[in-house]
Enzyme design. Sequence first.
Site, mmCIF file in Angstrom:
data_model
loop_
_atom_site.group_PDB
_atom_site.id
_atom_site.type_symbol
_atom_site.label_atom_id
_atom_site.label_comp_id
_atom_site.label_asym_id
_atom_site.label_seq_id
_atom_site.Cartn_x
_atom_site.Cartn_y
_atom_site.Cartn_z
ATOM 1 N N GLY A 147 0.844 -1.194 0.000
ATOM 2 C CA GLY A 147 0.000 0.000 0.000
ATOM 3 C C GLY A 147 0.878 1.243 0.000
ATOM 4 N N ARG A 159 10.608 -0.571 -7.023
ATOM 5 C CA ARG A 159 9.229 -0.588 -7.538
ATOM 6 C C ARG A 159 9.196 0.017 -8.935
ATOM 7 N NH1 ARG A 159 7.787 -3.429 -3.922
ATOM 8 N NH2 ARG A 159 5.987 -3.248 -2.532
ATOM 9 N N GLN A 173 -5.842 -10.156 1.329
ATOM 10 C CA GLN A 173 -5.791 -8.861 2.011
ATOM 11 C C GLN A 173 -7.048 -8.598 2.837
ATOM 12 O OE1 GLN A 173 -5.295 -9.316 -1.298
ATOM 13 N NE2 GLN A 173 -3.701 -7.988 -2.094
ATOM 14 N N ASP A 178 -7.723 1.706 -7.729
ATOM 15 C CA ASP A 178 -6.322 1.915 -8.095
ATOM 16 C C ASP A 178 -6.196 3.000 -9.144
ATOM 17 O OD1 ASP A 178 -6.360 -1.096 -7.096
ATOM 18 O OD2 ASP A 178 -4.322 -0.307 -6.916
ATOM 19 N N ASN A 210 -9.808 -1.596 -10.125
ATOM 20 C CA ASN A 210 -9.506 -1.986 -8.740
ATOM 21 C C ASN A 210 -9.209 -3.485 -8.706
ATOM 22 O OD1 ASN A 210 -9.230 -1.245 -5.953
ATOM 23 N ND2 ASN A 210 -11.167 -2.255 -5.533
ATOM 24 N N LYS A 211 -8.792 -3.962 -7.541
ATOM 25 C CA LYS A 211 -8.448 -5.372 -7.335
ATOM 26 C C LYS A 211 -9.476 -6.305 -7.979
ATOM 27 C CE LYS A 211 -5.654 -6.701 -5.207
ATOM 28 N NZ LYS A 211 -4.309 -7.037 -5.756
#
Lengths: 349, 349
Positions: free
Chosen positions: A69, A105, A204, A245, A255-256
């Site tokens: 995160g 990253r 998660q 996201d 998103n996820k």
Amino acid sequence: MITDQSSIAEKEGIYDLLPFILKPWNIARFEKGQVVIGDRRQYPFKKAFVSCDTVDEVAQAIKDMVTQGSGPWMSAANALLLVADGKAHEKKRLQKAREVLVATRPTNTAMARRLDRILAETFKSMDAGESAANSIANSLNSMMADIYDSYTLRAKYANSLIDKNDGILTHCFAEAGFILAMAMAYRDGKNICVFTPETRPFLQGAKLTAPSLYELGIEVRLITDNMPASIMSQGHIQKFMTAADLITLDGYVVNKVGTFQSAIAAHYHQIPYYAFAWGVDENSATHESITIEQRDPTEVRTVLGQPITLADIKACYPAFDITPPQLVSGVISVEGVLSADDLAGRRKL
Amino acid sequence: MITDQSSIAEKEGIYDLLPFILKPWNIARFEKGQVVIGDRRQYPFKKAFVSCDTVDEVAQAIKDMVTQGSGPWMSAANALLLVADGKAHEKKRLQKAREVLVATRPTNTAMARRLDRILAETFKSMDAGESAANSIANSLNSMMADIYDSYTLRAKYANSLIDKNDGILTHCFAEAGFILAMAMAYRDGKNICVFTPETRPFLQGAKLTAPSLYELGIEVRLITDNMPASIMSQGHIQKFMTAADLITLDGYVVNKVGTFQSAIAAHYHQIPYYAFAWGVDENSATHESITIEQRDPTEVRTVLGQPITLADIKACYPAFDITPPQLVSGVISVEGVLSADDLAGRRKL
């Protein structure tokens, strides 16, 4: 750590409302010459920390997925303080630390942008005679205050959407904006219950969202990822809320993976779906430009490192999915709850 | 084991088409004075068997979840052969064995019905001078032949729905009817690809469906339970097909939790959904009479026995969900592919 007394988050007592893993000092902090990083790999079973003496150790901790995160960029920002020692070649060494940290990253441009902003401010202050350490700490503190203020604003807008006795479905770990909204609703006596899908493959929902809400005393129900529609059909869900996201200018929510099918099920049951966003991404004009990251299928063939099927069986792991604006009731931004039409209007701004 | 040469399954070469775990002799068989049960707990990592010398050992194996699906009643039926020794009080001991075996599955009335049918036929044959062992074996063989004939018929109807290059989504483990349909489509050169959600919490998709299809050489993709809609949106799915634990006379499909949300997502993407059924349950007139079994929430808080969240966090585990007829394109029965209207018509039969 947070010293800006004028911040909204401070005034609202937000830092007291946050659960353990979302208090900024438990994500990453600089303490006694070390960068101390909250170890999310062990959470919720242990509240452990990893202490790093060098920039390379911080970079390794980020690569080892100690944190996730907002954790990686916060750890990296604190790592700059490890080389801010007032000795020779300080600027050069800070710049080198930035390269090492950003390389952890390669696809996350946010970390690079934030470190560059801190370094730009710091180099300017150094030229004006201020110490690097002081300037980095000030830059980071003001950046953190802004971010938590933004969480606070969005949480307040989200809380205004929640009614007494609401059942709320979420997905994955929707970060501080969502958790704070739930904390505010609970504080306001709204008697909510949050249904949390475990969110395979990384779990998660089970490991971050459910324990965070449980710690705050909020009613929570863990479910598997195949249960949201079933729970909706029983009348237990009044709102569906997730992070995002990315939100494109044409109103698509990235998103996820799993968000999209719960949004379809919510629409079928006439349950509104709201996505938390920082704002719209001016660089992502339409959903057609989105490339969905395909991750290592090994993660799907295993759970907590244990195999669940034969190693030769092929698997798919699209990390995100795309929910069209027709299924989104509103985007919760720092400017309020925006409709898809509001978002489309931004194109002309 | 299957001796009835007139069976459709025999004629169609179905026993060669089936994967390891669905060949009847690998589910449960009577061999050299023992009941040999395929150990699905170890599948797909090991193809192991549990051998039982007594009725109590078979009952314990059923309780220990060595087998599932049609395995428990097949094991129980074979266990009757353990007491069919031609000695004193044979009928009484058979009746006692029936009680012990039925007690392993208090909510599964199918096992009791099947054992009662075998015993009724056996007692009648015994009265006519036949040995109990012979009669039990004959009853069981003819029952098995009927069942596999029924799988074969339904698989042929399902195969007729499948087009070349179809991507097919399933859920959980849809037993021999579905697997045979995929085997027939593959045999017919239809170049299919089957997307298999892992099906938490017990992972039947990952442990049973994906390895069965893989063994047969069929293209298979394992996905997590939150991915079906995402995979549909990419155009990979042309049909959605599952088993059904129950179909009511008003056309509602009761199946493993997760079926409903994939059916909603399929409808959203205009993908037809078909459920395999034995027929309609004359005892279940409407969906309002259905009680959904709530199972132990510990299963949701763990994966393969390992905890994924804190033990104190509450979880929900509705074992099944209910898909309304508006989302069902057809029910694949031994009488053909029936519509919801066809089912409703049965009320008047």
